[in-house]
Design a protein around this motif. Structure first.
Motif: not given
Lengths: 758, 628
Positions: A240, A249, A506, A522, A545-546, A548, A588, B43, B46, B49, B53-55, B70, B73-74
């Motif tokens: 990251i 950023h 989830y 989600e 937010y989602p 989990w 998260d 971007r 990002e 990455q 998380q959704f995966m 997703r 969207r978020w």
């Protein structure tokens, strides 16, 4: 100098740059007293400008431009001051530049926001002057952007980031860093491992500082040069980090904000710390020292330095290890006293006789007496510490059933492993995201990526809904079988679909009484479904937010949810707002579990820590670090003493809740561990993973092997036995099916679930 | 250092940003484009990455477009529409110009709307339970096996499976082709793969039926070539089925009318394809082949040629030829010799096979020698042309793109003809050659298109070398691996097994006949003119057509010096299974009645229990027997 800075920084009304100025200054470490509202930006320019301009001819041009501007604006007084200060401070700046002393820090720090200031002024007054500034000498030109947008930014973000204002010559960062590296390489072996912990946070902060100050090239070079030295378990964070090369950023990156807001915690022995401190002070290596002071929390302990293995087992989380104090709070991990239920002995005897003949009389007795004789566990919380719902008749019936079943329970152990039944979801098309079984293993529910929740009956008994209101009114309410009569036979089917969510589901959880089902999705909601009518009863909206994961309390009524917003929420089914909000995780919350006594909840997070929260007061009572990847499964042992956790790194870690210690590491899985479950009596821990295996571990041995003497408990320095292979009792392949849920029936049959994944 | 960083991430180049800006009518300066490009990269990273998380929470291993959307969207970005497919979209480059694109096929909505076979929805999700482990031990079923999901297949899939297998194994050729084509391109049959593999594994039960066997092999081929199938562990089953077709003494081979050689050759070709395309999945395949070859060589005669099918099918094992075949050859030779010399009727079948063995060994040896020669000559010679001139016969395969391909090298040969092949070759090649020559005689020499230089060595039965005028047409094409020598063995009434005994052959033809049997040589004009008549001849061949379909029997043109074609398949990497044709010199004018049929040739149809009488046709007088 400090005096000058503190004083007059109030922006004049016509000056549009005011907010930015105040923000930047406020957050500046050089301005410890900068909380005073700024009074005159012009004065600020006058005082701070020169420091930045020190020994820089291009800066001089800037200065001239500013003076010109002041003249034009007829701010003669300010111009006069600036002139005077410039000449004066130039000299100071020169002397500081060579010394790189503590004063330089303040001066440099103060200079940073001003250069932005100046440039914004310049951009309005004389474009030519602005372009004259060379980009590498001063970050001013690029800073125009933040100045313009600064007004809309959340102030705290700026405050946080402003801590990264320039603190020295960026070119020297690699020198400082490698200097420290040389030093640490040269110290005694026993100290080296401990001091090496400093590398990672230092590396990150230095890099961020470079990026913040827009030394892109230097930052990149710095990263390339030293990222290879970092421990491999930080590679996700480094990835990251390496993508982040622009100051702009940083503002949107939550991970970084977290890294900044929370101090990275290191545990270092006093000797090692003294060594480091002495070294840095001798060298007058203030850059590093400042970073350590500002961004690191060094938890010093007396005693032997820890070994590399000890350190590695505990490190790996986003924010370093947990402070020792964090795990000192008393946790009542004991179980609540079971309510006394009169087991209808006759009934049971009859049944037993019917089944197998006479010699059954002892068992139910033993059982009932067993539950009665259970004394209050000294480690248990008070029975009424958390108000729990009263038992209904149906609950009591279920408890009785449970006890009956328990008498037929298979005693597990290394010699007698459980049988495994696997529930395979076919035609799920990669869409199965969550599974749960009821405690009595009569129902199974699946959450799917297509937003549906499906409930199956795994017994011959079909699922039936209650009749409509009109039909219900026709029922004879006094009849004995009223509960049977209210059911609508026409709706009987093997499975029911629950529609309502608008995003992948989830997490799902059955209520202990099997009347309700929780699902989180989600779409940021948690929904409560009735298993009587198979309709949605409540949508709990609180997460932004989602979500989990979610789970019902073992006593019902309460439930916990956690999600992408890094907050866990405790709810009661009859409240539409959360009762508690547990906040503290830096990333998260990926999984949530209730303690068996319902007084605590554990949350696992993508920040690679596990936290235990006290429901009563919302405090975080335990922080467990040691995982090297996001945690995706948690399981409390049935006696409430231990916690098991599984993460994406495929390892399962065992924790002693009372002492707040890691007590075991189970290595074997090769992919994320999505399911963990203790057998009913806690002898066996079953783990299921993406690698299509179920593994069984000898939990008793794992817990017995640990001798938690006072010293270990006090220091938290554990040396994990390398006995994963001895503890592994079996490894069982599924048929191309990742294991996403495990469940022990009341008789200790292990049920697994997952979707066939061709 | 910098490029290490580059390699870590895909980067959006500045030009792309500019291009996109232009497409919406915005002009960007370089600086802005560069900044934008960098920002876009960040971007994207990002978002990637975040989407992972959704995966992870969906407990999947594969990141889908949905996950990415997703994440977008978020982060308050508009989702990318139109790619919400579960399967990976084919992303392919365009060769001309470095253009990459996602294949987006047009859908004919009208057709879709008016289609009568409306596809049903997906099968209902269901839960099935099975006891996997009792008391923690004892697998009820083998680990990692496919769940018994037959009933869970959708009706559509089941129907597809039935139709396809029926079509492939059925009578209708056209239907089979369609089915095979679909099997090769259908992206949705992953669930059926185990069943198809099971069907293919039925080779053992149909080993008496060549037709079925080859259909099964076709099926394997289609499965292997289907880009959407991950064969995984099934490849082993497929390979073993193919190996079975190559190695085992198939029941079908009892009948001499059955052209099991074609099948074996095809199977070998298929195996080589699998070997090249899925070598990663079948580790150790190569060694397995070598082992079986060695076993075959040291074993009985019957199996030998099969090993050579291998040999000739795989490009690599030239070294294997050297390592395995060469040492065993002399021991084996006497065996083969005995078979070939036995003219008794009962031996006919074996003898026929023996000739194939002979041919196969010859080809293998040829390849070996050429390889050796090439490896020797490459360091010495600078250019192909020079090498051509000095080693005319040993030149590496000059494979022109178009078929028939003798043109390029033939003009070179013209000047080169007559230069002895072995002269410039130092030991050990000459030694090897000499040794091999002892076995093969001139037929070896001729394979290298060598001139009279070897003549003195021709110790036994060496007919005079063909004159240079003939040589002109004999290209140095060395790519033929496995000649189809089956042609006239069973059809034509056998002539004399050795041309030596033929009484009245024109001198020129006689002299050229024997050695040129094994060379595919023809003038290019001849090549062009021949195939059509050969096809015509085949069409007239009636019932024998199918069995011998690989052979081409040209009508002997009146003036041409060559009248015989050997057809087969060029295998190996370069040729990709292209067909080759080899013409053979005409032995004598067509005269069906002139030659008295040999005894066993009469009998052959009887052995084969051929209902219809075998048509004798024009070429029947030609012999494929090799002069020994």
């Amino acid at each position: 100098m400090a005096a000058v800075q503190d004083g007059p920084i109030e922006p004049e009304p016509e000056n549009e740059i005011k907010t930015e100025t105040s923000n930047e200054v406020l957050g500046n470490p050089g301005d410890a007293s900068g909380g005073v509202p700024p009074t005159a930006p012009v004065a600020a320019v006058a005082t701070e400008k020169p420091a930045a301009a020190a020994a820089d001819s291009t800066e001089r041009q800037t200065l001239l431009a500013v003076l010109q501007f002041l003249k034009k604006s007829k701010l003669f007084e300010s111009e006069e001051i600036l002139r005077r200060e410039a000449g004066l401070l130039n000299e100071i700046g020169d002397s500081q530049g060579s010394g790189a002393g503590g004063a330089g820090l303040g001066g440099g720090g103060g200079a940073e926001p001003e250069s932005g200031d100046a440039s914004s002024l310049l951009s309005r007054v004389a474009g030519a002057a602005a372009t004259a500034q060379s980009a590498n000498a001063t970050p001013a030109p690029a800073k125009v952007t933040p100045v313009v947008t600064g007004g809309e930014d959340q102030p705290d973000v700026n405050v946080v980031l402003a801590a990264y204002s320039q603190q020295g010559d960026p070119v020297l960062y690699p020198v400082y860093y490698s200097g420290l590296k040389r030093f640490i390489d040269s110290v005694l072996d026993c100290h080296r491992a401990e001091l090496s912990q400093v590398f990672y946070p230092l590396f990150v902060h230095m890099y961020l500082e470079l990026v913040y100050n827009q030394y892109e090239k230097e930052a990149k070079a710095f990263f390339d040069k030293f990222h290879g030295d970092q421990e491999c378990y930080y590679k996700d964070d480094l990835r990251i980090l390496s993508g982040l090369t622009k100051k702009e950023h940083m503002k949107g990156n939550e991970t970084l904000l977290d890294f900044r807001t929370s101090k990275f915690v290191l545990r270092i022995s006093r000797d090692s710390y003294q060594l480091l401190k002495r070294h840095l002070q001798e060298r007058q290596n203030n850059q590093i020292w400042n970073i350590i002071q500002e961004h690191l929390y060094i938890d010093i302990f007396d005693g032997m330095p820890r070994s590399k293995g000890q350190i590695d087992s505990m490190s790996g989380s986003l924010a370093g290890e947990a402070k020792r104090e964090a795990n000192k709070a008393k946790v009542f991990y004991g179980l609540l006293k079971e309510p006394e239920i009169e087991v209808p002995l006759d009934d049971e005897d009859e049944e037993a006789e019917n089944e197998e003949g006479k010699p059954k009389k002892k068992k139910p007795k033993k059982d009932s007496t067993g539950s009665k004789s259970k004394k209050q566990d000294p480690n248990a919380p008070q029975q009424s510490r958390i108000p729990l719902p009263e038992l209904k008749d149906s609950d009591k019936l279920d408890k009785i059933m449970n006890m009956k079943e328990a008498t037929k329970r298979v005693r597990l152990g290394p010699e007698s492993l459980p049988s495994i039944c696997f529930y395979t979801f076919l035609n799920a098309y990669q869409g199965l995201t969550a599974v749960d079984f009821t405690d009595d293993s009569s129902l199974v529910a699946g959450g799917f990526a297509d937003s549906t929740v499906r409930v199956w009956s795994v017994t011959p008994k079909k699922l039936r809904g209650v009749k409509t209101a009109g039909d219900l009114s026709l029922i004879d309410k006094d009849s004995d079988d009223v509960l049977e009569r209210i059911m609508d036979e026409k709706t009987a089917s093997e499975s029911k679909n629950l529609y309502g969510h608008s995003g992948p589901v989830y997490g799902i959880s059955f209520s202990p009484d099997r009347n309700y089902l929780l699902s989180c999705s989600e779409d940021a909601t948690v929904r409560l479904w009735s298993l009587q009518t198979f309709t949605c009863l409540v949508g709990y909206k609180g997460h932004n937010y989602p979500v989990w994961d979610t789970q019902f309390s073992p006593y019902g009524y309460y439930f916990i949810s956690g999600g992408h917003d890094r907050v866990a929420r405790l709810w009661a089914t009859d409240h539409y707002q959360p009762l508690r909000i547990f906040s503290g995780h830096l990333a998260d919350i990926t999984c949530t579990r209730f303690h068996p006594n319902s007084n605590y909840v554990a949350t696992g997070s993508a920040d690679r820590t596990i936290r235990l929260w006290d429901i009563l007061n919302g405090n975080c009572v335990r922080i467990f670090t040691g995982h090297k990847g996001p945690i995706h499964s948690l399981a409390f042992s049935p006696n409430g003493k231990f916690l098991a956790s599984g993460a994406t790194d495929g390892r399962v870690l065992l924790w002693d809740i009372g002492h707040g210690l890691m007590i075991g590491e189970l290595k074997g899985h090769t992919d994320t561990v999505y399911a963990l479950k203790f057998s009913r009596d806690g002898e066996i821990l079953a783990s299921g993973s993406m690698d299509n295996t179920v593994r069984l571990w000898d939990a008793i041995k794992a817990f017995d092997d640990i001798e938690t003497d006072d010293f270990t408990a006090a220091t938290g320095h554990i040396t994990l036995p390398e006995n994963s292979q001895e503890l592994l009792l079996g490894s069982y392949m599924t048929k191309s099916t990742p294991v996403i849920h495990l469940h022990f029936t009341r008789r200790n049959l292990l049920l697994g679930a997952g979707a066939y994944n061709p | 250092m910098a490029d290490r960083e580059e390699r870590k991430f895909a980067e959006v180049p500045r030009d792309s940003v500019k291009l996109m800006a232009e497409s919406v009518g915005v002009e960007l300066s370089d600086d802005i484009a560069a900044m934008l490009a960098e920002d876009v990269c960040y971007r994207l990273r990002e978002a990637a990455q975040n989407s992972s998380q959704f995966m992870r929470h969906a407990k999947r291993r594969r990141l889908t477009v949905e996950d990415f959307n997703r994440a977008l969207r978020w982060s308050n970005v508009e989702a990318v529409c139109g790619y919400g497919s579960q399967d990976a979209l084919p992303f392919r480059p365009l060769k001309e110009g470095e253009l990459y694109f996602v294949e987006d096929r047009e859908i004919n909505l009208v057709e879709l709307a008016l289609a009568t076979n409306i596809p049903k929805g997906c099968a209902e999700t269901m839960v099935r339970v099975q006891v996997s482990y009792l008391d923690g031990k004892g697998n009820v079923e083998p680990q990692g096996a496919v769940p018994t999901a037959v009933q869970s297949l959708t009706d559509d899939l089941l129907k597809y499976y039935q139709q396809v297998t029926r079509a492939i194994l059925g009578e209708d050729q056209q239907l089979m082709k369609v089915a095979l084509q679909d099997l090769q391109t259908n992206s949705k049959i992953a669930a059926l793969l185990p069943y198809f593999v099971h069907v293919v594994s039925g080779v053992k039960s149909v080993s008496h039926d060549l037709e079925q066997l080859s259909r099964l092999l076709h099926m394997v081929k289609s499965l292997v070539q289907n880009p959407f199938l991950y064969l995984g562990s099934y490849i082993k089953s497929l390979v073993s089925s193919v190996m079975y077709c190559i190695l085992e003494p198939l029941a079908a081979s009892i009948n001499p009318l059955n052209d099991h050689w074609t099948l074996r050759d095809y199977a070998a070709l298929l195996l080589s394809h699998i070997f090249w395309a899925h070598g990663d999945l079948v580790g150790g395949l190569y060694h397995q082949i070598l082992l079986s070859l060695q076993k075959v060589l040291s074993g009985s005669f019957k199996k030998l040629p099969l090993g050579f099918c291998f040999l000739t099918s795989l490009c690599v094992p030239l070294q294997a030829v050297e390592r395995v075949l060469f040492p065993h050859l002399s021991a084996y030779w006497s065996n083969l010799q005995a078979v070939l010399d036995d003219d008794s009727v009962s031996n006919a079948q074996v003898k026929a096979d023996g000739h194939k063995v002979y041919g196969a060994i010859l080809v293998a040896v040829e390849k070996l020698l050429k390889m050796k020669a090439q490896s020797r000559s490459v360091p010495v010679e600078g250019s192909v042309a020079v090498r051509e001139r000095s080693f005319p016969g040993l030149s590496p395969p000059q494979e022109p793109v178009s078929e028939p391909g003798f043109g390029i090298a033939s003009h070179l040969l013209q000047g080169a003809a007559g230069v002895p092949a072995e002269e410039p070759v130092p030991v050990p090649l000459p030694v090897m050659y000499r040794e091999l020559y002892a076995f093969f005689g001139d037929s070896l020499a001729v394979r290298f298109s060598t001139g009279p230089g070897i003549e003195p060595r021709a110790s036994r039965a060496a007919p005079p070398q063909p004159p240079d005028s003939k040589k002109e047409g004999m290209g140095p094409d060395t790519t033929r691996k496995m000649p189809q020598l089956t042609a006239s063995m069973t059809i034509s009434p056998r002539q004399d097994s050795s041309p030596r005994n033929e009484p009245s052959l024109p001198a020129v033809q006689n002299s050229s006949a024997a050695p040129s049997r094994f060379q595919r040589s023809s003038s290019s004009s001849l090549q062009r003119s021949k195939p059509p008549p050969s096809k015509a001849a085949q069409r007239s061949a009636g019932p024998t057509r199918e069995v011998f379909q690989k052979s081409r029997f040209p009508l002997p043109p009146a003036a041409a010096p060559f009248s015989f074609l050997i057809a087969g398949r060029q295998t190996g990497r370069r040729c990709q299974g292209r067909r080759f044709q080899t013409s053979f010199p005409q032995l004598h004018p067509p005269n069906p009645s002139a030659q008295p049929p040999r005894g066993y040739a009469h009998k052959l149809p009887v052995i084969g229990r051929m209902g219809k009488p075998v048509k004798r046709w024009v070429c029947s007088q030609y012999s494929l027997h090799l002069p020994l």
